[in-house]
Design a protein around this motif. Structure first.
Motif, PDB file in Angstrom:
ATOM      1  N   ALA A  29       8.172  40.718  34.518  1.00 57.54           N
ATOM      2  CA  ALA A  29       6.920  40.741  35.270  1.00 57.54           C
ATOM      3  C   ALA A  29       6.987  41.784  36.380  1.00 57.54           C
ATOM      4  O   ALA A  29       6.008  42.492  36.648  1.00 57.54           O
ATOM      5  CB  ALA A  29       6.639  39.356  35.852  1.00 57.54           C
ATOM      6  N   ARG A  70       4.855  28.865  35.238  1.00 54.33           N
ATOM      7  CA  ARG A  70       3.978  30.039  35.153  1.00 54.33           C
ATOM      8  C   ARG A  70       4.749  31.341  35.324  1.00 54.33           C
ATOM      9  O   ARG A  70       4.358  32.365  34.760  1.00 54.33           O
ATOM     10  CB  ARG A  70       2.863  29.946  36.185  1.00 54.33           C
ATOM     11  CG  ARG A  70       3.312  29.919  37.637  1.00 54.33           C
ATOM     12  CD  ARG A  70       2.108  29.842  38.559  1.00 54.33           C
ATOM     13  NE  ARG A  70       2.488  29.865  39.951  1.00 54.33           N
ATOM     14  CZ  ARG A  70       2.760  28.790  40.660  1.00 54.33           C
ATOM     15  NH1 ARG A  70       2.691  27.598  40.089  1.00 54.33           N
ATOM     16  NH2 ARG A  70       3.106  28.864  41.930  1.00 54.33           N
ATOM     17  N   ASP A  71       5.835  31.333  36.108  1.00 53.47           N
ATOM     18  CA  ASP A  71       6.644  32.555  36.230  1.00 53.47           C
ATOM     19  C   ASP A  71       7.285  32.915  34.899  1.00 53.47           C
ATOM     20  O   ASP A  71       7.334  34.100  34.513  1.00 53.47           O
ATOM     21  CB  ASP A  71       7.722  32.357  37.300  1.00 53.47           C
ATOM     22  CG  ASP A  71       7.125  32.220  38.697  1.00 53.47           C
ATOM     23  OD1 ASP A  71       5.987  32.706  38.894  1.00 53.47           O
ATOM     24  OD2 ASP A  71       7.781  31.632  39.570  1.00 53.47           O
ATOM     25  N   THR A  72       7.773  31.901  34.183  1.00 52.73           N
ATOM     26  CA  THR A  72       8.359  32.161  32.874  1.00 52.73           C
ATOM     27  C   THR A  72       7.316  32.669  31.890  1.00 52.73           C
ATOM     28  O   THR A  72       7.573  33.586  31.103  1.00 52.73           O
ATOM     29  CB  THR A  72       9.011  30.878  32.340  1.00 52.73           C
ATOM     30  OG1 THR A  72       9.988  30.417  33.289  1.00 52.73           O
ATOM     31  CG2 THR A  72       9.686  31.138  31.006  1.00 52.73           C
ATOM     32  N   ILE A 115       4.734  37.090  28.793  1.00 54.91           N
ATOM     33  CA  ILE A 115       3.603  37.976  28.469  1.00 54.91           C
ATOM     34  C   ILE A 115       3.962  39.422  28.799  1.00 54.91           C
ATOM     35  O   ILE A 115       3.638  40.353  28.043  1.00 54.91           O
ATOM     36  CB  ILE A 115       2.348  37.521  29.223  1.00 54.91           C
ATOM     37  CG1 ILE A 115       1.930  36.126  28.748  1.00 54.91           C
ATOM     38  CG2 ILE A 115       1.207  38.507  29.021  1.00 54.91           C
ATOM     39  CD1 ILE A 115       0.768  35.535  29.516  1.00 54.91           C
ATOM     40  N   ALA A 116       4.634  39.633  29.939  1.00 53.05           N
ATOM     41  CA  ALA A 116       5.062  40.994  30.292  1.00 53.05           C
ATOM     42  C   ALA A 116       6.046  41.546  29.255  1.00 53.05           C
ATOM     43  O   ALA A 116       6.019  42.741  28.952  1.00 53.05           O
ATOM     44  CB  ALA A 116       5.694  40.996  31.683  1.00 53.05           C
ATOM     45  N   GLU A 118       4.599  34.272  32.712  1.00 56.75           N
ATOM     46  CA  GLU A 118       4.254  35.633  33.124  1.00 56.75           C
ATOM     47  C   GLU A 118       5.290  36.635  32.616  1.00 56.75           C
ATOM     48  O   GLU A 118       4.942  37.723  32.118  1.00 56.75           O
ATOM     49  CB  GLU A 118       4.168  35.699  34.648  1.00 56.75           C
ATOM     50  CG  GLU A 118       3.717  37.055  35.178  1.00 56.75           C
ATOM     51  CD  GLU A 118       3.647  37.086  36.696  1.00 56.75           C
ATOM     52  OE1 GLU A 118       3.155  38.085  37.246  1.00 56.75           O
ATOM     53  OE2 GLU A 118       4.090  36.100  37.329  1.00 56.75           O
ATOM     54  N   ASN A 119       6.569  36.270  32.694  1.00 57.93           N
ATOM     55  CA  ASN A 119       7.614  37.142  32.171  1.00 57.93           C
ATOM     56  C   ASN A 119       7.504  37.295  30.654  1.00 57.93           C
ATOM     57  O   ASN A 119       7.737  38.378  30.106  1.00 57.93           O
ATOM     58  CB  ASN A 119       8.999  36.578  32.528  1.00 57.93           C
ATOM     59  CG  ASN A 119       9.396  36.886  33.949  1.00 57.93           C
ATOM     60  OD1 ASN A 119       9.026  37.902  34.509  1.00 57.93           O
ATOM     61  ND2 ASN A 119      10.142  35.981  34.556  1.00 57.93           N
ATOM     62  N   LYS A 168       4.744  45.486  36.519  1.00 55.81           N
ATOM     63  CA  LYS A 168       3.849  45.793  37.638  1.00 55.81           C
ATOM     64  C   LYS A 168       4.386  46.878  38.558  1.00 55.81           C
ATOM     65  O   LYS A 168       3.693  47.270  39.496  1.00 55.81           O
ATOM     66  CB  LYS A 168       3.594  44.519  38.455  1.00 55.81           C
ATOM     67  CG  LYS A 168       2.843  43.442  37.702  1.00 55.81           C
ATOM     68  CD  LYS A 168       2.556  42.236  38.563  1.00 55.81           C
ATOM     69  CE  LYS A 168       3.813  41.481  38.902  1.00 55.81           C
ATOM     70  NZ  LYS A 168       3.517  40.214  39.635  1.00 55.81           N
TER      71      LYS A 168
END
Length: 462
Positions: A269, A213-215, A220-221, A217-218, A273
């Motif tokens: 990410a 999920r971190d990958t 999509i960011a 999230e990155n 933010k």
């Protein structure tokens, strides 16, 4: 109460068994006549029926007074229980004794498996032409999708940058792969498999999504940053306290070149933010510094005007926004003023302009006769140490001029301070920007990794 509870419990336990036994036995009316010919006819009828069915070759049937006894083995326990329903439907059967058990012979159990394997093998050979046609159609559809995805147009025209265009291409490839799979399965009349394949793929994708999920999230960011582009290549920015020039934006991180020449890799990410300060967005930039003046209340306005005029007269200072000076606070024995000025950072170095402004303002204030703050500290010596410090001589012979003793040295004569000299005003070229070297490093870095960069020099900014 305890006896009643145990009685109900026993009834609940025995009721399913009783019902099961009743359901397995015939429910018709039992006749009074007992005829051997009828028993033989029942036995022959049952043998004929099970002889036509697979899996009952080792089952024997005997009938006496309408009671059917079954003995033997089967390869499947469900087949043994199915005999009760089958035999119970024969007219004249009063009861059934089913003694058929599941066979444990290895050869008997392997032979059906071998037969099934051979049947499927011949079925596969019969389906081989259709399989080859389906595979050929699948590869043709997939190759068409990949050829269409490799084209520059219309994807680059529809997307704001190359990163989004690559995403469009991946979506097109995926659509053609799924479409080719559906067509191939339809040729084989096996479209029912598609639901299972897609369901399994969805479960696997969900598990992978939670794992990475971190990958995700990155990723999509990265899409959002490549579309919005809050900064451009070679911009001087600050993200969470990290300052430097932007080298590139990848699908995972933003790469900065710090003022010390180090690479700073920040996950996208975090960039998306965080608070981003872009120092290069506007050409005008303000420098600020403080000065302390040992002056009375009447002289503060003169010092303020003098500092403001000095900054305004500098060749690199912009007229608009105009320089500004104000009294900020009361310091230790002085009044603290803040001095600001604006420069065009594309032509002038901020640090060198600030340093030159400080030098010019300090020289102008000193030339006008205003003293800079001189902080004085008072040291109190306890009474017991005053006598010891009075008799303590720290002067040595090495500190005296040659041929002269301490007794010959008279009191120090005060010296007149040299009159302050006006500072020489530097030209605008002397404070020109010194960031060309960093710009060259950034350009070299970008040239080496141009394909992985998601930023554009002329990209739209939010």
């Amino acid at each position: 109460m305890m006896r009643l509870f145990l009685l109900l419990l026993c009834l609940n336990l025995t009721l399913p068994i009783t019902l099961y036994a009743q359901s397995d036995q015939p429910t018709g009316t039992i006749t009074v006549d007992d005829n051997a010919e009828t028993d033989a006819a029942i036995a022959n009828r049952i043998r004929d029926i099970i002889g036509e069915l697979d899996g009952y070759g080792d089952v024997s049937v005997t009938v006496s007074s309408g009671i059917v006894t079954l003995r033997g083995t089967t390869l499947d326990a469900t087949k043994a229980t199915a005999l009760n329903d089958l035999v119970g439907r024969v007219q004249g059967v009063v009861a059934i004794e089913n003694n058929v058990v599941e066979s444990t012979e290895v050869l008997e159990r392997l032979n059906p498996a071998v037969e099934r394997f051979m049947a499927r093998f011949w079925q596969l050979l019969a389906m081989l032409p259709l399989i080859l046609i389906g595979a050929a159609v699948f590869f043709l559809v997939v190759m068409l999708g990949f050829w269409l995805a490799r084209r520059k147009q219309p994807w680059e025209r529809l997307s704001p940058n190359a990163f989004i265009a690559d995403i469009y291409r991946q979506i097109v490839r995926l659509i053609f792969i799924v479409g080719g799979l559906v067509i191939a399965l339809d040729i084989l009349n096996a479209t029912a498999l598609l639901g299972g394949i897609l369901g399994a793929a969805g479960i696997v994708g969900l598990a992978i999504g939670f794992a990475v999920r971190d990958t995700v999230e990155n990723f999509i960011a990265s899409i959002m940053l490549s579309i919005r582009q809050p900064f451009r290549p070679n911009d001087a920015i600050e993200i969470n306290g990290d300052e430097g020039k932007v080298i590139r934006l990848t699908s995972r991180a933003t790469i900065l070149l710090s003022w010390d020449g180090n690479h700073i890799r920040i996950p996208n990410a975090t960039v998306f933010k965080s608070r981003i300060v872009n120092y290069s967005r506007n050409a005008e930039r303000r420098f600020l510094f403080e000065i302390g003046v040992d002056a009375g209340e009447e002289d503060l306005a003169r010092v303020r005007d003098l500092a403001e005029d000095t900054v305004s007269d500098l060749p690199f200072t912009l007229e608009k926004p105009a320089p500004n000076v104000w009294v900020d606070r009361i310091g230790d024995g002085s009044m603290v003023m803040k001095v600001t000025g604006w420069i065009d950072q594309t032509e002038t170095s901020l640090l060198r302009a600030k340093g030159e402004a400080i030098r010019q303002v300090m020289a102008a204030v000193a030339a006008a006769g205003y003293d800079m703050p001189n902080t004085t500290y008072r040291i109190e010596v306890p009474e017991g140490l005053k006598g010891a410090l009075t008799n303590f001589d720290v002067t040595t012979a090495d500190d005296e001029p040659e041929g002269q003793t301490p007794a010959d040295t008279g009191p120090a004569q005060p010296q007149e301070p040299a009159p302050p000299k006006a500072a020489e005003t530097l030209s605008a070229q002397s404070v020109e920007t010194r960031e060309d070297e960093l710009d060259e490093i950034v350009e070299i870095e970008r040239a080496e990794t141009e394909r992985r960069d998601l930023l554009k020099e002329n990209g739209e900014q939010e």
